[in-house]
Design an enzyme around this catalytic site. Sequence first.
Site, PDB file in Angstrom:
ATOM      1  N   SER A 147     101.817  22.135 -21.400  1.00 15.44           N
ATOM      2  CA  SER A 147     101.221  22.600 -22.655  1.00 15.44           C
ATOM      3  C   SER A 147      99.705  22.599 -22.620  1.00 15.44           C
ATOM      4  CB  SER A 147     101.690  21.716 -23.824  1.00 15.44           C
ATOM      5  OG  SER A 147     101.291  20.375 -23.617  1.00 15.44           O
ATOM      6  N   CYS A 148      99.115  21.787 -21.751  1.00 14.91           N
ATOM      7  CA  CYS A 148      97.652  21.677 -21.738  1.00 14.91           C
ATOM      8  C   CYS A 148      97.171  21.385 -20.333  1.00 14.91           C
ATOM      9  CB  CYS A 148      97.190  20.556 -22.677  1.00 14.91           C
ATOM     10  SG  CYS A 148      95.417  20.258 -22.616  1.00 14.91           S
ATOM     11  N   GLY A 149      96.441  22.320 -19.756  1.00 16.91           N
ATOM     12  CA  GLY A 149      96.006  22.159 -18.381  1.00 16.91           C
ATOM     13  C   GLY A 149      94.813  21.271 -18.190  1.00 16.91           C
TER      14      GLY A 149
END
Length: 273
Positions: free
Chosen positions: A113-115
């Site tokens: 969901s979040c790099g």
Amino acid sequence: MGRVSSRTRVRRIRPGSTDSRADTLAVEEPLEIRIAGESLAVTMRTPGSDIELTHGFLLTEGIISGADDISVIRYCDGVDDQGRNTYNVLDVAMRDQQSIPETATRNFYATSSCGVCGKASLDAVRLKSDHRPADDRCTVEVGTLTGLPEQLRNAQKTFDLTGGVHGAALFRTDGTLLVAREDVGRHNAVDKVIGWAVQERLLPLRETILMVSSRASFELAQKAVMAGIPILAAVSAPSSLAVDLGNETDLTVIGFLRGESMNVYSGGHRVLE
């Protein structure tokens, strides 16, 4: 290599009825990226286009400036309990080991969901790009932009099966589709698209549009800037940091691109009515 979807059984509950049925899920597995045998990052991704993902990740992290910086990328160890290769570990050999920047020694973990999770601070993600969107004076017609979401949606075959992946696509400013990729992580889908362009030696990606099926986060805006993409368009909202970066770099950021409408948040001089 790996599967992009898997089957399971679910208990479906609807008003007045309950039944059991088969359902299809998007596969999420870890990919470890190593440089010269040293672990750099682990990202949760949908298997497929892993070499592209790695090229795109290394480019947008400022570790490489192009495909010529890499000698070879190969799958290495990483076996399951039955001794089979999981194809979840890639090792990158650089052409010049002395050219590996300090950032390559920083391990971090990226969720689907979040790099940028695991990076120490915002300063660490404001990377210097070799390419400047401000140097690209391209323009795009509103009518061209409104046709992009449907083209991207038509290219999302895994989404048709699962409903659980993001899509990213690269277009010319005349609306020509160059490449589309899917992943459980929106940042991975973008890295796959940019990695394709790195391998094709198309950088900087002038006169192009990056279209995403998600919101336009700061991270996606940064990836566009790192690849020299002048226009980022999303079907959902941008974040405040994405718009700030757009204003700083002259990246055109477009949000809520749906039907015949859109919001232009930065770089509006490129959008022609």
